[in-house]
Design a protein around this motif. Structure first.
Motif, short mmCIF file in Angstrom:
data_model
loop_
_atom_site.label_atom_id
_atom_site.label_comp_id
_atom_site.label_asym_id
_atom_site.label_seq_id
_atom_site.Cartn_x
_atom_site.Cartn_y
_atom_site.Cartn_z
N UNK A 24 0.89 -1.08 0.11
CA UNK A 24 -0.06 0.09 0.03
C UNK A 24 0.90 1.17 -0.08
N UNK A 25 1.53 1.40 -1.03
CA UNK A 25 2.36 2.68 -1.23
C UNK A 25 1.96 3.30 -2.70
N UNK A 26 1.07 4.25 -2.52
CA UNK A 26 0.67 4.96 -3.69
C UNK A 26 1.66 5.85 -4.45
N UNK A 27 2.82 6.23 -3.59
CA UNK A 27 3.61 7.14 -4.50
C UNK A 27 4.21 5.88 -5.63
N UNK A 28 4.59 4.82 -5.23
CA UNK A 28 5.14 3.79 -6.27
C UNK A 28 3.94 3.54 -7.35
N UNK A 29 2.67 3.76 -6.91
CA UNK A 29 1.82 3.55 -8.35
C UNK A 29 1.69 4.78 -8.90
N UNK A 30 1.89 5.98 -8.38
CA UNK A 30 2.11 7.17 -9.25
C UNK A 30 3.32 7.27 -10.22
N UNK A 31 4.28 6.59 -9.55
CA UNK A 31 5.64 6.64 -10.45
C UNK A 31 5.57 5.64 -11.66
N UNK A 32 4.95 4.57 -11.25
CA UNK A 32 4.61 3.66 -12.51
C UNK A 32 3.60 4.16 -13.35
N UNK A 33 2.77 5.16 -12.77
CA UNK A 33 1.78 5.58 -14.13
C UNK A 33 2.60 6.53 -14.85
N UNK A 34 3.49 7.22 -14.23
CA UNK A 34 4.31 8.21 -15.17
C UNK A 34 4.85 7.31 -16.23
N UNK A 35 5.56 6.06 -15.97
CA UNK A 35 6.22 5.45 -16.92
C UNK A 35 5.33 5.08 -17.91
N UNK A 36 4.26 4.45 -17.54
CA UNK A 36 3.06 4.08 -18.60
C UNK A 36 2.78 5.09 -19.53
N UNK A 37 2.50 6.44 -18.71
CA UNK A 37 1.96 7.42 -19.50
C UNK A 37 3.22 8.07 -20.46
N UNK A 38 4.51 7.91 -20.16
CA UNK A 38 5.53 8.34 -21.01
C UNK A 38 5.64 7.31 -22.05
N UNK A 39 5.53 6.10 -21.92
CA UNK A 39 5.74 5.14 -23.06
C UNK A 39 4.23 5.23 -24.01
N UNK A 40 3.26 5.61 -23.56
CA UNK A 40 2.31 5.73 -24.42
C UNK A 40 2.31 7.13 -25.14
N UNK A 41 2.86 8.12 -24.57
CA UNK A 41 3.07 9.41 -25.34
C UNK A 41 4.02 9.08 -26.45
#
Length: 300
Positions: free
Chosen positions: A138-155
């Motif tokens: 339950x570490x939401x900062x890890x989720x946010x970091x992963x979301x950035x990586x996914x978003x950067x790849x999709x971009x």
């Protein structure tokens, strides 16, 4: 309760579905119906034409849970159904095309709406692709970091995407598609993208389906991208204490220290909906062909 052009009866409106817990007040069936009516203008476009799986809790979040696919005979005639083939026959799914249906489902103690990623016009070809970011801890900062990586790849792949809190533990990254690819193509693309990210961040991300193989790493789940699979709908309530809600957010909100998977509840989710962080997103569905070529080049 008036909802659009119809009046819908909400029986036992004072029945508590979410008991008070900590600082969170109790919420009744009437509160649930009023919430769904308040967000119908934002929520129905995400549901229209899609078969639904309904998560019902007739005795509230502390009681039994029923996952309902087939539409009961007693549902009103004005509620849309979708006849969907299965191995040994068909399933008649409920489809939510209007605010009145949402209010009626609340009367049926449907807390959470799970939607297909395709629509009734062509059930074999999804118009959405979903990456479910499921944290190992339950570490939401890890989720946010992963979301950035996914978003950067999709971009980098030139695919538009939107971000959504799940109302539970993680985030969903949602990609609109043009509906020309079948589920096998879409899931294969999502899996290859997830595996590329997991290879780039092996200490933080994994695509391992079995929990014992993940350790504390975040699971990039792409299994929702399959025929008859579902994902929680934007603005749906989750069957958890405090009545948290799955809410679309802007990518810039990842910087907000107050952002969390249960940041919004039925008390304030409509306010976020009025901000319309996904403005124009669903009308930008892309073909995967060009993105597939870019992804393959990145994979080497």
């Amino acid at each position: 309760m008036r909802a659009g052009r119809r009046s819908v009866q909400v029986r036992r409106a004072d029945k508590v579905l979410f008991p008070a817990e900590g600082s969170a007040p109790a919420y009744t069936k009437g509160d649930l119906a009023a919430y769904y009516r308040s967000v119908a203008a934002f929520m129905v476009p995400h549901l229209r034409g899609r078969p639904l799986m309904l998560e019902r809790h007739p005795d509230g979040v502390g009681g039994p849970r029923f996952m309902q696919k087939n539409t009961p005979e007693h549902y009103p005639d004005w509620i849309t159904r979708a006849e969907v083939a299965k191995e040994d026959g068909t399933v008649r799914h409920t489809v939510c095309d209007d605010a009145a249906t949402l209010v009626y489902l609340a009367d049926q103690a449907c807390l959470t709406v799970h939607r297909w990623l395709s629509r009734t016009g062509d059930l074999d070809r999804p118009d959405l692709m979903v990456f479910d970011l499921d944290p190992g801890e339950d570490d939401f900062r890890t989720v946010c970091r992963a979301a950035r990586w996914v978003g950067e790849l999709l971009d980098e792949l030139r695919l538009p995407s939107g971000l959504m809190t799940t109302g539970s533990r993680g985030l969903h990254v949602v990609v609109p598609l043009n509906g020309r690819h079948d589920f096998d193509e879409v899931r294969s693309f999502a899996r290859d993208a997830a595996e590329l990210l997991a290879a780039e961040h092996p200490d933080d991300l994994t695509t391992a389906a079995r929990k014992k193989d993940r350790g504390t790493r975040l699971y990039l789940d792409v299994q929702r991208n399959g025929y008859a699979q579902t994902a929680v709908a934007p603005f749906t309530v989750r069957a958890l204490p405090g009545a948290p809600v799955a809410v679309p957010v802007g990518w810039d909100q990842l910087d907000d220290p107050e952002l969390g998977p249960r940041r919004w509840t039925i008390a304030d989710a409509a306010e976020q909906g009025r901000k319309n962080p996904w403005s124009g997103l669903l009308g930008r569905g892309r073909a995967l062909g060009p993105a597939r070529r870019r992804l393959d080049a990145l994979r080497g």
